[in-house]
Design an enzyme around this catalytic site. Structure first.
Site, PDB file in Angstrom:
ATOM      1  N   ASN A  63       1.244  -0.795   0.232  1.00  0.00           N
ATOM      2  CA  ASN A  63       0.189  -0.423   0.090  1.00  0.00           C
ATOM      3  C   ASN A  63       1.180   1.498  -0.101  1.00  0.00           C
ATOM      4  O   ASN A  63       1.541   1.356   0.538  1.00  0.00           O
ATOM      5  CB  ASN A  63      -1.172  -0.016   1.467  1.00  0.00           C
ATOM      6  CG  ASN A  63      -1.283   1.113   1.853  1.00  0.00           C
ATOM      7  OD1 ASN A  63      -1.780   1.905   0.641  1.00  0.00           O
ATOM      8  ND2 ASN A  63      -2.430   1.277   2.703  1.00  0.00           N
TER       9      ASN A  63
ATOM     10  N   LYS B 291       0.384   4.499  -0.350  1.00  0.00           N
ATOM     11  CA  LYS B 291      -0.802   5.477   0.675  1.00  0.00           C
ATOM     12  C   LYS B 291      -0.763   6.724  -0.113  1.00  0.00           C
ATOM     13  O   LYS B 291      -0.333   7.069  -1.550  1.00  0.00           O
ATOM     14  CB  LYS B 291      -0.342   5.243   2.017  1.00  0.00           C
ATOM     15  CG  LYS B 291      -0.125   4.145   2.977  1.00  0.00           C
ATOM     16  CD  LYS B 291       0.499   4.522   3.920  1.00  0.00           C
ATOM     17  CE  LYS B 291      -0.191   2.793   4.614  1.00  0.00           C
ATOM     18  NZ  LYS B 291      -0.258   3.076   6.271  1.00  0.00           N
TER      19      LYS B 291
ATOM     20  N   HIS C 262      -9.519   0.750   4.926  1.00  0.00           N
ATOM     21  CA  HIS C 262      -8.052   0.919   6.085  1.00  0.00           C
ATOM     22  C   HIS C 262      -7.702   1.465   7.170  1.00  0.00           C
ATOM     23  O   HIS C 262      -8.847   3.122   7.652  1.00  0.00           O
ATOM     24  CB  HIS C 262      -7.008   1.508   4.899  1.00  0.00           C
ATOM     25  CG  HIS C 262      -5.540   1.521   5.048  1.00  0.00           C
ATOM     26  ND1 HIS C 262      -5.563   2.822   6.348  1.00  0.00           N
ATOM     27  CD2 HIS C 262      -4.654   0.689   4.668  1.00  0.00           C
ATOM     28  CE1 HIS C 262      -4.186   2.280   6.505  1.00  0.00           C
ATOM     29  NE2 HIS C 262      -3.426   1.338   5.299  1.00  0.00           N
TER      30      HIS C 262
ATOM     31  N   GLU D  75      -6.451   4.014   8.013  1.00  0.00           N
ATOM     32  CA  GLU D  75      -6.718   5.824   7.927  1.00  0.00           C
ATOM     33  C   GLU D  75      -7.712   6.499   7.384  1.00  0.00           C
ATOM     34  O   GLU D  75      -8.476   7.125   7.807  1.00  0.00           O
ATOM     35  CB  GLU D  75      -5.497   6.477   7.001  1.00  0.00           C
ATOM     36  CG  GLU D  75      -3.930   5.515   7.958  1.00  0.00           C
ATOM     37  CD  GLU D  75      -3.110   4.782   6.788  1.00  0.00           C
ATOM     38  OE1 GLU D  75      -2.835   5.068   5.525  1.00  0.00           O
ATOM     39  OE2 GLU D  75      -1.857   4.741   8.083  1.00  0.00           O
TER      40      GLU D  75
ATOM     41  N   GLU E  18      -4.980  -5.263  10.209  1.00  0.00           N
ATOM     42  CA  GLU E  18      -4.649  -4.267  10.806  1.00  0.00           C
ATOM     43  C   GLU E  18      -3.965  -3.709  12.283  1.00  0.00           C
ATOM     44  O   GLU E  18      -5.106  -2.621  11.467  1.00  0.00           O
ATOM     45  CB  GLU E  18      -3.965  -3.021   9.757  1.00  0.00           C
ATOM     46  CG  GLU E  18      -3.707  -4.005   8.014  1.00  0.00           C
ATOM     47  CD  GLU E  18      -3.316  -2.784   6.771  1.00  0.00           C
ATOM     48  OE1 GLU E  18      -2.314  -2.581   6.557  1.00  0.00           O
ATOM     49  OE2 GLU E  18      -3.727  -1.942   6.668  1.00  0.00           O
TER      50      GLU E  18
ATOM     51  N   GLY F  33       2.979   1.845  11.015  1.00  0.00           N
ATOM     52  CA  GLY F  33       3.881   2.846  10.860  1.00  0.00           C
ATOM     53  C   GLY F  33       4.610   3.040  12.356  1.00  0.00           C
ATOM     54  O   GLY F  33       4.713   4.133  12.321  1.00  0.00           O
TER      55      GLY F  33
ATOM     56  N   SER G 176       3.768  -2.267  10.259  1.00  0.00           N
ATOM     57  CA  SER G 176       5.035  -2.241  10.742  1.00  0.00           C
ATOM     58  C   SER G 176       6.310  -3.974  10.183  1.00  0.00           C
ATOM     59  O   SER G 176       6.457  -4.238  10.358  1.00  0.00           O
ATOM     60  CB  SER G 176       5.551  -2.467  12.097  1.00  0.00           C
ATOM     61  OG  SER G 176       5.160  -0.861  12.130  1.00  0.00           O
TER      62      SER G 176
HETATM   63  P1  13P Z   1       3.296   0.078   7.659  1.00  0.00           P
HETATM   64  O1  13P Z   1       4.191  -1.049   7.010  1.00  0.00           O
HETATM   65  O2  13P Z   1       4.368   1.424   7.406  1.00  0.00           O
HETATM   66  O3  13P Z   1       2.833  -0.104   8.917  1.00  0.00           O
HETATM   67  O4  13P Z   1       1.968   0.244   7.347  1.00  0.00           O
HETATM   68  C1  13P Z   1       1.133  -1.298   6.777  1.00  0.00           C
HETATM   69  C2  13P Z   1      -0.311  -0.142   6.094  1.00  0.00           C
HETATM   70  O5  13P Z   1      -1.227   0.688   6.857  1.00  0.00           O
HETATM   71  C3  13P Z   1      -0.507  -0.919   5.420  1.00  0.00           C
HETATM   72  O6  13P Z   1      -1.860  -0.838   5.404  1.00  0.00           O
END
Ligand code: 13P
Length: 251
Positions: A10, A12, A96, A98, A168, A174, A214
């Site tokens: 992803n 982002k 997601h 976010e 997740e 992150g 992560s």
């Molecule tokens: P990270 O791998 O940066 O923690 O992000 C995970 C994520 O949100 C994938 O959709």
């Protein structure tokens, strides 16, 4: 049942068209040698044409980061399933963390998105996860059950390859803090049982449940060793060709 692993990146809201094209090209060899794995990348919508062109003819699957339910219409800021399909996407992330936490997308909206994606022939990757406070209070399973059941209200699927789930945990996204393999496996087993309850046992045993949060090249093998972890959804480490290639070719 043998499930075909999916390693998904992803991207982002990162990269520009020059960097996106280069990264996509650099991932082609790793994806080609991935054998019985699927590799998917989800760039931001504006980068999709450039990335689609870069990966044309390769084994890399394209995905959207979100998708609207309607084919077209007055939905400012949204991307329709038809638009994603036209650019070669086969999958789309939905729900997601976010989207849920920064943009206040609720379960009802996520259910609509999921329903629309399925109706138009996109494979939704339904993302779920608890926040740190919920885990501390022992509410992880309750929250996940609510998220899963409400996302799947009035949804039916004919086979297990029509839908993908991504667990997740919000506290792992992150932060550099991956869930332990035991924490992830425990949740995946729970989600698979729930899928069996909501749909049926055949769908539950075939559906792919990814872990995200992560994921790094160093943590990949241990995660994939777990029976119910069928792949990963990677954020930060998917933005670098070397680290994502290592994740793809982890074994
Ligand atoms: P990270 O791998 O940066 O923690 O992000 C995970 C994520 O949100 C994938 O959709």
């Amino acid at each position: 049942m043998k499930r075909r692993p999916l390693i998904a990146g992803n991207w982002k809201m990162h990269l520009d068209s020059v960097k996106a094209r280069q990264l996509a090209r650099d991932l082609i060899p790793a994806a080609a040698s991935a054998g019985n794995y699927d590799v998917m990348i989800a760039p931001s919508p504006t980068l999709l044409p450039v990335v689609a062109e870069a990966v044309r003819g390769s084994t890399i699957i394209l995905g959207g980061q979100n998708v609207c339910w309607a084919a077209q219409g007055a939905f400012t800021g949204e991307t329709s399933p038809a638009m994603l399909l036209e650019l070669g996407c086969r999958m789309a992330l939905i729900g997601h963390s976010e989207r849920r936490h920064i943009f206040a997308e609720d379960d009802r909206l996520i259910n609509k998105r999921l329903s629309g994606a399925l109706e138009h022939g996109l494979i939704p990757i339904l993302c779920l996860g608890e926040m740190l406070e919920a885990r501390r209070q022992g509410l992880t399973f309750k929250i996940l059950e609510e998220q899963l059941r409400s996302a799947l209200i009035n949804i039916s699927i004919t086979s297990s390859d029509k839908l993908i789930i991504a667990y997740e945990p919000v506290w792992a996204i992150g932060t550099g803090q991956t869930a332990t393999t035991e924490q992830a496996q425990e949740v995946h087993v729970f989600l698979r049982q729930l899928i069996g309850d909501i749909f049926d046992k055949t769908i539950a045993s075939g559906i792919r449940i990814l872990y995200g949060g992560s994921v790094k090249p160093e943590t990949m093998a241990a995660l994939m060793y777990q029976n119910d972890i069928d792949g990963v959804l990677v954020g930060g480490a998917a933005l670098n060709a070397e680290s994502f290639s290592k994740i793809i070719n982890y074994s």
